[in-house]
Design an enzyme around this catalytic site. Structure first.
Site, PDB file in Angstrom:
ATOM      1  N   HIS A 146      18.855 -16.560 -23.396  1.00 48.87           N
ATOM      2  CA  HIS A 146      19.217 -15.282 -22.761  1.00 48.87           C
ATOM      3  C   HIS A 146      19.624 -14.304 -23.860  1.00 48.87           C
ATOM      4  CE1 HIS A 146      22.332 -13.213 -19.850  1.00 48.87           C
ATOM      5  NE2 HIS A 146      21.352 -12.405 -20.187  1.00 48.87           N
ATOM      6  N   ASP A 168      23.170 -18.413 -24.720  1.00 47.09           N
ATOM      7  CA  ASP A 168      23.516 -16.991 -24.681  1.00 47.09           C
ATOM      8  C   ASP A 168      23.561 -16.405 -26.083  1.00 47.09           C
ATOM      9  OD1 ASP A 168      23.991 -16.343 -21.861  1.00 47.09           O
ATOM     10  OD2 ASP A 168      25.524 -17.903 -22.000  1.00 47.09           O
ATOM     11  N   MET A 225      24.212 -13.099 -28.295  1.00 48.43           N
ATOM     12  CA  MET A 225      24.876 -11.783 -28.228  1.00 48.43           C
ATOM     13  C   MET A 225      24.993 -11.202 -29.624  1.00 48.43           C
ATOM     14  SD  MET A 225      27.935 -12.637 -25.554  1.00 48.43           S
ATOM     15  CE  MET A 225      27.670 -13.689 -24.133  1.00 48.43           C
ATOM     16  N   SER A 232      25.499 -23.417 -19.385  1.00 52.36           N
ATOM     17  CA  SER A 232      25.537 -22.453 -20.486  1.00 52.36           C
ATOM     18  C   SER A 232      26.358 -22.977 -21.660  1.00 52.36           C
ATOM     19  CB  SER A 232      26.135 -21.136 -19.994  1.00 52.36           C
ATOM     20  OG  SER A 232      26.425 -20.330 -21.108  1.00 52.36           O
ATOM     21  N   ASP A 275      23.387 -15.793 -13.074  1.00 54.02           N
ATOM     22  CA  ASP A 275      24.229 -16.051 -14.238  1.00 54.02           C
ATOM     23  C   ASP A 275      25.514 -15.241 -14.164  1.00 54.02           C
ATOM     24  OD1 ASP A 275      25.073 -16.767 -16.784  1.00 54.02           O
ATOM     25  OD2 ASP A 275      23.653 -15.475 -17.835  1.00 54.02           O
ATOM     26  N   MET A 288      22.283 -10.952 -13.283  1.00 54.26           N
ATOM     27  CA  MET A 288      23.654 -11.114 -13.778  1.00 54.26           C
ATOM     28  C   MET A 288      24.637 -10.814 -12.652  1.00 54.26           C
ATOM     29  SD  MET A 288      23.583 -11.993 -17.016  1.00 54.26           S
ATOM     30  CE  MET A 288      25.363 -11.998 -17.131  1.00 54.26           C
ATOM     31  N   HIS A 331      21.145 -23.296 -20.953  1.00 50.72           N
ATOM     32  CA  HIS A 331      21.195 -21.843 -21.072  1.00 50.72           C
ATOM     33  C   HIS A 331      21.889 -21.482 -22.384  1.00 50.72           C
ATOM     34  CE1 HIS A 331      21.259 -17.826 -19.164  1.00 50.72           C
ATOM     35  NE2 HIS A 331      22.431 -17.651 -19.752  1.00 50.72           N
ATOM     36  N   MET A 384      21.048 -11.121 -25.153  1.00 47.41           N
ATOM     37  CA  MET A 384      21.865  -9.936 -24.852  1.00 47.41           C
ATOM     38  C   MET A 384      21.994  -9.175 -26.163  1.00 47.41           C
ATOM     39  SD  MET A 384      24.507 -11.927 -22.384  1.00 47.41           S
ATOM     40  CE  MET A 384      23.974 -13.474 -23.092  1.00 47.41           C
TER      41      MET A 384
HETATM   42  C1  DX5 Z   1      27.700 -14.048 -19.860  1.00 52.13           C
HETATM   43  C2  DX5 Z   1      26.647 -15.072 -20.107  1.00 52.13           C
HETATM   44  C3  DX5 Z   1      26.717 -16.224 -19.183  1.00 52.13           C
HETATM   45  C4  DX5 Z   1      27.993 -17.007 -19.288  1.00 52.13           C
HETATM   46  C5  DX5 Z   1      28.342 -17.492 -17.946  1.00 52.13           C
HETATM   47  O1  DX5 Z   1      27.423 -12.904 -20.569  1.00 52.13           O
HETATM   48  O2  DX5 Z   1      25.358 -14.519 -19.983  1.00 52.13           O
HETATM   49  O3  DX5 Z   1      25.601 -17.080 -19.339  1.00 52.13           O
HETATM   50  O4  DX5 Z   1      27.880 -18.115 -20.147  1.00 52.13           O
HETATM   51  O5  DX5 Z   1      29.579 -18.081 -18.004  1.00 52.13           O
HETATM   52  P1  DX5 Z   1      30.429 -18.392 -16.688  1.00 52.13           P
HETATM   53  O6  DX5 Z   1      29.611 -19.385 -15.904  1.00 52.13           O
HETATM   54  O7  DX5 Z   1      31.692 -18.952 -17.225  1.00 52.13           O
HETATM   55  O8  DX5 Z   1      30.595 -17.092 -15.956  1.00 52.13           O
HETATM   56 ZN    ZN Z   2      23.656 -15.965 -19.914  1.00 49.75          ZN
END
Ligand code: DX5
Ligand code: ZN
Length: 218
Positions: free
Chosen positions: A65, A34, A36, A7, A174, A136, A32, A67
């Site tokens: 991903h 993320d 947000m 990620s 994840d 998750m 990956h 969010m």
């Molecule tokens: C959290 C993200 C994850 C995050 C995971 O909201 O969706 O992808 O990067 O990070 P770690 O592996 O540090 O929990």
């Molecule tokens: Zn993620």
């Protein structure tokens, strides 16, 4: 063999291009990314412009991903920016089925994700429409949180449903994944491990990824 999707959330954001190369050189299967929006989760990360800027630097599949609230609004932008997989949350509002169809209409792989508090039954109806389910194992929003053991049963439930219905759906996990929790998830039926902090804090990401690949269902 288990796939690994590091990620970018744990990368050095001042050097994203080099970090992408580091992931590729470590032999990762996917990267990956993320996204947000400060609404669906209390954090803001990156948008389609960054995905577009990174795209020419690597051929590695981009596992995006989302969010974000009502994600259908941004699917075209992420598809055109070069996302390969686009995952939306079951809790993010708007018409989830239409969002999944829209991802497919751009020739991208749709995914459905669920928060720790959401039951597998809420996403069952999407399972024959998606290429991946992203379970998750932390509350989304931040990297570096502790893995939630209570989510492992949901991985087994997804595995059973996918097998019973002869579906071809990857089970991505994840949140809080490291060599111990990752092994448990694979034993429960996961096929892809997404991880930020445990991979980026490791000086030898390549060796760590190779170790995770040896996990099997035993
Ligand atoms: C959290 C993200 C994850 C995050 C995971 O909201 O969706 O992808 O990067 O990070 P770690 O592996 O540090 O929990
Ligand atoms: Zn993620």
């Amino acid at each position: 063999m288990v796939k690994v999707s590091p990620s970018m959330l744990s990368a050095d954001f001042s050097r994203l291009g080099e970090e992408l190369k580091r992931i590729e050189d470590a032999g990762a299967d996917w990267v990956h990314i993320d996204v947000m929006d400060g609404m669906f989760v209390p954090n803001i990360t990156i948008g389609p412009l960054v995905v577009k800027a990174l795209r020419p630097l690597s051929k590695i599949p981009f596992d995006v991903h989302l969010m974000i609230k009502d994600p259908i609004r941004y699917i075209e932008d992420f598809a055109k920016a070069g996302a390969d997989m686009i995952t939306v949350h079951a809790e993010s509002g708007g018409n989830t089925m239409k969002a999944i169809e829209k991802i497919r209409s751009f020739g991208r792989s749709p995914g459905i994700s669920l928060n720790p508090g959401t039951k597998f039954s809420k996403v069952r109806r999407y399972m024959d429409k998606v290429d991946l389910i992203l379970v998750m194992t932390v509350q989304p929003g931040f990297g570096g949180q502790a893995f939630r053991e209570e989510c492992v049963a949901k991985i087994s439930e997804a595995r059973k449903f996918i097998d019973d219905n002869h579906l071809n759906v990857e089970i991505v996990i994840d949140g809080g994944i490291n060599r111990e929790t990752g092994k448990k998830c694979v034993a429960a039926g996961a096929t892809v491990l997404a991880a930020g902090s445990s991979l980026f804090s490791n000086e030898n990401m390549k060796e760590e990824i190779m170790l995770w690949r040896t996990f099997d269902k035993t």
